[in-house]
Design a protein around this motif. Structure first.
Motif, mmCIF file in Angstrom:
data_model
loop_
_atom_site.group_PDB
_atom_site.id
_atom_site.type_symbol
_atom_site.label_atom_id
_atom_site.label_comp_id
_atom_site.label_asym_id
_atom_site.label_seq_id
_atom_site.Cartn_x
_atom_site.Cartn_y
_atom_site.Cartn_z
ATOM 1 N N GLN A 22 1.168 -1.130 -0.173
ATOM 2 C CA GLN A 22 0.062 0.021 0.296
ATOM 3 C C GLN A 22 0.610 1.374 0.176
ATOM 4 O O GLN A 22 1.771 1.210 0.975
ATOM 5 N N GLU A 59 -2.337 8.613 -1.894
ATOM 6 C CA GLU A 59 -3.987 8.394 -1.772
ATOM 7 C C GLU A 59 -3.553 6.863 -1.669
ATOM 8 O O GLU A 59 -4.752 6.177 -2.124
ATOM 9 N N CYS A 105 4.198 0.994 -8.553
ATOM 10 C CA CYS A 105 3.257 0.439 -8.711
ATOM 11 C C CYS A 105 2.551 1.901 -8.481
ATOM 12 O O CYS A 105 1.754 1.637 -8.964
ATOM 13 N N GLU A 106 3.091 2.742 -7.618
ATOM 14 C CA GLU A 106 1.782 3.866 -8.646
ATOM 15 C C GLU A 106 2.331 5.209 -9.556
ATOM 16 O O GLU A 106 1.640 4.968 -10.578
ATOM 17 N N HIS A 140 -0.277 2.276 -11.878
ATOM 18 C CA HIS A 140 -1.613 2.768 -11.434
ATOM 19 C C HIS A 140 -1.893 3.547 -12.574
ATOM 20 O O HIS A 140 -3.093 3.744 -13.351
ATOM 21 N N LYS A 141 -0.809 4.766 -13.077
ATOM 22 C CA LYS A 141 -0.730 5.875 -13.589
ATOM 23 C C LYS A 141 -1.357 5.371 -15.182
ATOM 24 O O LYS A 141 -1.674 6.131 -15.475
ATOM 25 N N THR A 176 -2.557 3.341 -2.883
ATOM 26 C CA THR A 176 -1.875 2.826 -3.774
ATOM 27 C C THR A 176 -2.063 1.343 -3.679
ATOM 28 O O THR A 176 -1.173 1.442 -3.111
ATOM 29 N N ARG A 177 -2.696 0.335 -4.175
ATOM 30 C CA ARG A 177 -2.043 -0.753 -3.599
ATOM 31 C C ARG A 177 -1.830 -1.699 -4.869
ATOM 32 O O ARG A 177 -2.256 -1.615 -5.903
ATOM 33 N N CYS A 178 -0.473 -2.602 -4.599
ATOM 34 C CA CYS A 178 -0.110 -3.666 -5.934
ATOM 35 C C CYS A 178 0.138 -4.556 -4.859
ATOM 36 O O CYS A 178 0.493 -4.622 -4.018
#
Length: 454
Positions: A63, A67, A363-364, A367-368, A69-71
């Motif tokens: 996490q 924000e 990870c971030e 997501h982008k 963000t999860r992976c």
């Protein structure tokens, strides 16, 4: 902070490994699962895979960021077949051209973690290999997650007075304890920088106490003889602090490759004599706190200057002003880097480490790119890209295109060239031996040419 794959409500804090791990952990986990288990799991978040087993994590959630963000991240390669798979992470030392996830598909992103010396893997010294990555965490300042200060806990460590000894007392210790002006502690004696060739020549002109196995002439206390375990031991810091100068020669020469050899003397109020990064001055506490061997034509010239400093207290302490006044220049890259760094060292339970930082960085970004498929990330050659190794002649003068390590570097170039051709041909299943043999055929004739024998 990670969530176990079998119970997202259980939080696990992974801070350090206390036992030796091996691939059997992953193999045993895979054996208990049916053939379609990894491909069919509905994990609902992007999947990141450590292709080179590194954390030995069979699977957990991370996490990241404000924000949250999860992976999902795992060391199990079989997750590549899952619809949520997004990125591979590679640890540089274990990155092998004959063992890569090929062919590479357009939607897959690759990330490189390599804080180690170029000697560990010359593949990243070639642009075609670096172009394969989208994200990087290396010792280079331009990397996505720069690890140049990986051996420095904080600015406070550099300003700390615990190990500082007055210049007059250092001078007295040379007589009382029979100390040389310079200390050298190193047990890795066959290195791409060929540092011992230079130091051996330097020893002809000035005494050097060499405590490691390289050029050994003085014994460490028995409790300090395991290098990896004792490099930051309190007694080592006290010992280095007694000396006026410390040799800070890295095992390889590359911009921004800086290790504990550089930081340790600065921490204890001893002047480092540096050979390694050609831009190490950017990471000094101020513009006058270390000595570069490259500023002197020969080891004899360097020795003359060290003798002068050793006999002039005022000139000597001019190199320690940052320490004595507890002041870091505001415009140094060191100060800027440390203020921006969001990870810690020594199992920092609050900020984590650079491994988790890279994982979250990828990870971030993944997501982008899912939100905007036109968004592309591309690593740069300068995210690693080290020059070919050099050596020294018997007088300590630098030699280009010569020595055993240079030959290893050039053999790596041959392997990279063969690799590129195989990929262009659509051949993705070659073995280590096939790659080696093909490279050897190109390498041997090359090194019979005169230009490689100068």
């Amino acid at each position: 902070m990670r969530y176990l794959d079998y119970d997202p409500h259980d939080i696990v804090y992974i801070t350090e490994i206390r036992q030796a791990l091996d691939r059997s952990i992953l193999d045993n986990y895979i054996q208990d699962k049916d053939e379609n288990y990894f491909a069919s799991r509905n994990l609902s978040v992007p999947i990141l895979i450590w292709w080179t087993p590194f954390t030995y994590d069979t699977g957990s959630y991370i996490q990241c960021g404000a924000e949250q963000t999860r992976c999902f991240i795992s060391n199990i390669r079989k997750y590549r077949d899952n619809k949520d798979f997004s990125a591979f992470l590679f640890y540089g030392t274990d990155f092998h051209l004959y063992d890569l996830p090929l062919p590479r598909y357009q939607h897959e992103q690759w990330a490189l973690l390599h804080e180690e010396s170029p000697k560990n893997n010359y593949a990243f010294s070639f642009e075609s290999i670096m172009s394969m990555f989208n994200h990087t965490a290396t010792f280079k300042r331009h990397s996505d997650v720069p690890l140049t200060t990986q051996w420095l806990a904080s600015i406070d460590d550099l300003l700390d007075q615990t190990y500082v000894i007055d210049i007059k007392e250092k001078t007295n210790l040379q007589t009382i304890e029979n100390l040389a002006p310079i200390i050298y502690i190193q047990s890795d004696c066959f290195t791409p920088s060929d540092r011992d060739l230079y130091i051996k020549e330097l020893m002809k002109y000035i005494p050097i106490d060499s405590y490691g196995s390289c050029l050994h002439n003085k014994d460490l206390p028995e409790n300090l003889r395991i290098p990896v375990e004792t490099m930051e031991h309190d007694d080592i810091l006290k010992l280095v602090g007694k000396y006026k100068f410390a040799l800070a020669f890295e095992n390889a020469v590359c911009t921004d490759y800086i290790t504990e050899k550089f930081w340790r003397p600065l921490r204890v109020g001893t002047i480092p004599i540096v050979y390694g990064s050609d831009q190490f001055q950017d990471f000094l506490p101020d513009n006058h706190s270390a000595i570069s061997i490259l500023d002197f034509p020969t080891p004899a010239d360097l020795a003359r200057y060290i003798h002068e400093l050793n006999q002039n207290d005022t000139l000597y302490d001019s190199y320690r002003q940052f320490k004595l006044t507890r002041t870091i220049s505001n415009d140094t890259l060191l100060a800027q880097t440390m203020s921006k760094r969001t990870w810690g060292i020594h199992n920092d339970h609050i900020r984590g480490n650079f491994i988790s930082k890279l994982e979250c960085h990828v990870c971030e970004r993944v997501h982008k790119t899912r939100q905007d498929p036109t968004l592309k990330y591309q690593a740069k050659f300068d995210d690693y890209g080290c020059p070919s190794p050099t050596t020294f002649d018997s007088q300590g003068l630098k030699l280009e295109r010569s020595g055993d390590w240079y030959r290893q570097y050039e053999f790596s170039r041959c392997q990279v060239n063969v690799f590129e051709e195989l990929i262009e041909q659509g051949n993705y299943s070659f073995t280590e031996k096939e790659l080696y043999d093909a490279a050897a055929k190109r390498f041997s004739p090359s090194f019979r040419r005169d230009e490689f024998l100068k």
